[in-house]
Each structure stands twice: as C-alpha cells, then as structure tokens.
Design an enzyme around this catalytic site. Structure first.
Site, PDB file in Angstrom:
ATOM      1  N   GLN A 124       0.815  -1.211   0.000  1.00  0.00           N
ATOM      2  CA  GLN A 124       0.000   0.000   0.000  1.00  0.00           C
ATOM      3  C   GLN A 124       0.852   1.265   0.000  1.00  0.00           C
ATOM      4  O   GLN A 124       0.323   2.369   0.095  1.00  0.00           O
ATOM      5  CB  GLN A 124      -0.932  -0.005   1.210  1.00  0.00           C
ATOM      6  CG  GLN A 124      -1.964  -1.116   1.159  1.00  0.00           C
ATOM      7  CD  GLN A 124      -2.814  -1.193   2.415  1.00  0.00           C
ATOM      8  OE1 GLN A 124      -2.633  -0.440   3.365  1.00  0.00           O
ATOM      9  NE2 GLN A 124      -3.758  -2.122   2.435  1.00  0.00           N
ATOM     10  N   HIS A 188      -1.049   0.061   5.611  1.00  0.00           N
ATOM     11  CA  HIS A 188      -1.603   1.048   6.544  1.00  0.00           C
ATOM     12  C   HIS A 188      -0.658   2.217   6.827  1.00  0.00           C
ATOM     13  O   HIS A 188      -0.219   2.440   7.948  1.00  0.00           O
ATOM     14  CB  HIS A 188      -2.008   0.364   7.847  1.00  0.00           C
ATOM     15  CG  HIS A 188      -3.208  -0.512   7.706  1.00  0.00           C
ATOM     16  ND1 HIS A 188      -3.928  -0.969   8.796  1.00  0.00           N
ATOM     17  CD2 HIS A 188      -3.819  -1.032   6.622  1.00  0.00           C
ATOM     18  CE1 HIS A 188      -4.930  -1.726   8.381  1.00  0.00           C
ATOM     19  NE2 HIS A 188      -4.874  -1.781   7.056  1.00  0.00           N
ATOM     20  N   TYR A 305     -10.068 -10.477  10.143  1.00  0.00           N
ATOM     21  CA  TYR A 305     -10.347 -11.071   8.835  1.00  0.00           C
ATOM     22  C   TYR A 305     -10.669 -12.561   8.942  1.00  0.00           C
ATOM     23  O   TYR A 305     -11.306 -13.138   8.066  1.00  0.00           O
ATOM     24  CB  TYR A 305      -9.174 -10.843   7.890  1.00  0.00           C
ATOM     25  CG  TYR A 305      -9.007  -9.382   7.533  1.00  0.00           C
ATOM     26  CD1 TYR A 305     -10.003  -8.694   6.835  1.00  0.00           C
ATOM     27  CD2 TYR A 305      -7.869  -8.681   7.902  1.00  0.00           C
ATOM     28  CE1 TYR A 305      -9.867  -7.359   6.519  1.00  0.00           C
ATOM     29  CE2 TYR A 305      -7.717  -7.338   7.585  1.00  0.00           C
ATOM     30  CZ  TYR A 305      -8.721  -6.688   6.895  1.00  0.00           C
ATOM     31  OH  TYR A 305      -8.583  -5.359   6.600  1.00  0.00           O
TER      32      TYR A 305
END
Length: 413
Positions: A124, A188, A305
C-alpha cells in the site's frame, strides 16, 4: 482552509462547461441508490454488533435530484492516489510509483514530474497525498506524503518542495517529518493531508496493520495510528493537545486510529472530519476533536479477517469516542471532501468519499454532526475510487485506482 476546495468557494455559483467530444468519454451518470428511503446497503453485516445510537449505520438512502453529467476525462493515469486543485483550475495528481502529473479539465496530462524522494511503492506504499501551500500562487510550494524506507522498516513521511516554473520537477525536495517508529510492513500508511485555518497541516497515519504494531495506536509515544498536526516546517503545531505532556508526542492531535485515508474540514463548523478503514466491517467516519481517543483496537464495529472478534469484542467503552457513522460490510473509504460550491445546491456541505472496495463515491448528508442520508454515486462504473476533489467550476472530480487510472468529472447537466 481546505486547499482542495478554496477555489470553488471563491469562484462561486456558476457552472460553465463545454464538452469536447475528442477529449472526453461520455458515461452514464449512474447511482447505486434509488429514490426510496431504504438504506443503500443491502448485504448482511459481518457481525451482530448493534449501533450505539440510531443512524450510526445504514441510514436512509437519498438520491441526487439534479441531473448529472459524468465523464471520464482521462484513463491514462498510473495508480493515482491524491489530487488537488491548482489556482488556475488544473489538477496536481500523485502517482503511487513516485511521480506527479498535472491534468487539465479537458484531459491533457503533463509528462511525469520528477525530483521527488525515493518512495517504497510496495504493498500500500508509494507516493501518497499532495497539498499545495495556501500561498502557492506566489511561492509554488507543495507538500506530499510517501512511504519511506528507513531500516529496519518503512514509515509515513511528509515532504515539501517547490514546483519548478516549467512544471517538470520538484525543486529542493526535502523530508520535514517522519512518523516513527519505522515498522517492517507494507500496509496502513494513512498519508492524507489537509490544512487547518491557521496554516498548519493535519497528517494521518496508520498503525501498519500488524498485530505487533496495532497497540501503538493506543500509545502516545508513537506516531502510528494517529492524526497529527504539524507546521510547514514539520514541527508540532502550536495549541496541540499534548504539547506539555511528558512521554507524549507533541505532534499528536488525535489517537486510536486504524488507517486514516480521508481528511476534510467541515465548512459549517470548521471541525476536522476523517474516514478510516476497519477490518472485516467497521469502516468509520469520525468528527475529530483534539486530544480524543477514537478507540482502535480496544473498540470496533469490525471483526478480524478470520471472523473472530477483535480483542474483547466490545464496541463501546468510557473515554473512547464513537464514530459518527460506520459501515459493515466495508466500503474501504479513502479521500474525502465537503462540497462547498453552488453549482449543485442540494450537495451543499455534504461529505463525499471515494470508496475503494465499495467501487462508488459515497455521498453523506450531515446535519448537526449526524449523518441523515447516504447515496452511492458512480456505482455502475466499477472503479476503485481513491480520492475526490472539488474543481474551480463547481463540479466534483474523482480519481480511480489502477494501471489505467481514471479522472472523472461529475457535474450538472
């Protein structure tokens, strides 16, 4: 003032726009909601958690009555992440792998702008958000966030530099702030930027999405999982809530966040609002107050998750702030902006959020700091919307993620 929208505030009410069919691809306006008051979310939630108050999730659906004209301005961006409106009405856009582009409202793109620090574009990470100095018209200074390789890991960094007169490079690029500690993760980073009324920068960070780093969102000696407020030089901003508290980072403005990818100033109240990713459920919209703790990972409306509960599996605790609104299932909220233009009056002061996994643009009607209606715009486009900005013409412009990243214009017919 939010630099992403100050031009639209100044230029006011008229919407004057002509379509050049050689440079635009017409698409259907498309909205994921209907005119009824049923919630726009129809899928079952992941958990059996109950909201803390009425209207905290699955609020009634609303529908834009103004006929909309939606066009793809270009599909030639490479993984765009952040967008800001320039004083002349063009857009400065970041691309995740480490370059910026300037786009016109007719879809012309500049060559990649170079001169930026090396970014870690894995996962990310990469070049993230961009903001222009409130005095950009005279000083040409820009600010940007990116993931920086700082062994033994990576971190969210804030840089600044001057856009050259020929718009080909960023001159004197330097790092003014690093959100330490560095951590061995590619997830993140947060990374959103917005100006406060005094010319200081709000900066968001994530808690790096690891069970080991997660607790740092609840630690005031860490910059992870926070909203920060710094000066143009990267120093703690005057008036920050922890300036005089021992063992606390003086740049911290709020804490207890998971991964904040949207920041915007409410034009009615002047308050800072944010959106952040939950895990399996529990995406949030928060009204940020200085010094407050927003709960992650002690309280959440999401699950791991794996489907297991996070921590003690609680959603409320004294001393921890409740989200104004949350989603379950998630929409993956990213860049956001309050609409301040006059071109579409029914949108006035509404919050618009790019949704990644949701593949639409969220419209939230907000009254007295409560969400009173939700709409899903451009759901038929099946795009991961990364950021949204208001143009000088009073239209909304949105960028979508991907190898062929698109720039959309959403305006009045």
């Amino acid at each position: 003032m939010n630099v992403k929208s100050f031009l639209a505030i100044a230029l006011g009410s008229s919407l004057i726009w002509a379509c050049n069919s050689n440079n635009h691809n017409a698409v259907k306006p498309g909205s994921g909601s209907d005119s009824s008051s049923r919630p726009v979310e129809t899928k079952p939630p992941n958990s059996d958690y109950k909201p803390a108050f009425e209207g905290q999730t699955r609020i009634k659906g609303v529908h834009t009555k103004t006929p909309l004209d939606v066009k793809i301005i270009t599909d030639s961006l490479k993984y765009p992440w952040g967008i800001v409106t320039l004083p002349d009405g063009r857009f400065l856009i970041t691309e995740k792998k480490g370059t910026m582009r300037i786009a016109t409202t007719t879809g012309q793109l500049s060559a990649p702008i170079t001169g930026l620090p090396k970014v870690d574009a894995a996962g990310q990470g990469g070049l993230l958000d961009v903001a222009i100095d409130p005095d950009f018209a005279t000083n040409r200074v820009i600010y940007f966030t990116f993931s920086q390789d700082v062994p033994p890991g990576t971190l969210t960094a804030v840089g600044k530099g001057m856009l050259s007169r020929d718009e080909k490079t960023v001159e004197g690029a330097t790092v003014i702030y690093q959100a330490t500690p560095a951590f061995d993760s590619k997830l993140h980073y947060g990374g959103r930027l917005v100006w406060d009324k005094d010319g200081n920068l709000f900066v968001s960070t994530g808690e790096r999405s690891d069970i080991k780093s997660r607790p740092q969102a609840q630690q005031l000696n860490s910059a992870l999982g926070k909203v920060l407020r710094i000066t143009k030089e990267g120093k703690p901003a005057p008036g920050n809530p922890f300036l005089s508290q021992p063992d606390a980072r003086p740049e911290i403005y709020s804490w207890g966040h998971r991964n904040v990818q949207g920041l915007a100033i409410n034009p009615v109240t002047g308050n800072l609002w944010e959106d952040e990713f939950g895990p399996l459920g529990g995406d949030e919209v928060n009204r940020i107050e200085p010094g407050k703790n927003y709960g992650w990972a002690t309280i959440t409306y999401g699950l791991e998750y794996s489907g297991k509960k996070v921590g003690d599996g609680i959603t409320q605790k004294e001393g921890l702030e409740q989200p104004v609104y949350y989603w379950d299932p998630v929409v993956s909220p990213s860049g956001c902006i309050f609409y301040t233009g006059d071109a579409i009056p029914e949108w006035k002061n509404n919050l618009f959020i790019g949704a990644l996994s949701g593949m639409h643009i969220v419209r939230l009607v907000i009254e007295n700091n409560k969400v009173t209606g939700e709409e899903r715009l451009l759901a038929d486009q099946q795009q991961r919307f990364r950021d949204v900005v208001q143009g000088a013409d009073g239209a909304l412009y949105a960028i979508s993620d991907g190898e062929k990243g698109r720039l959309f214009r959403i305006g009045k017919k």
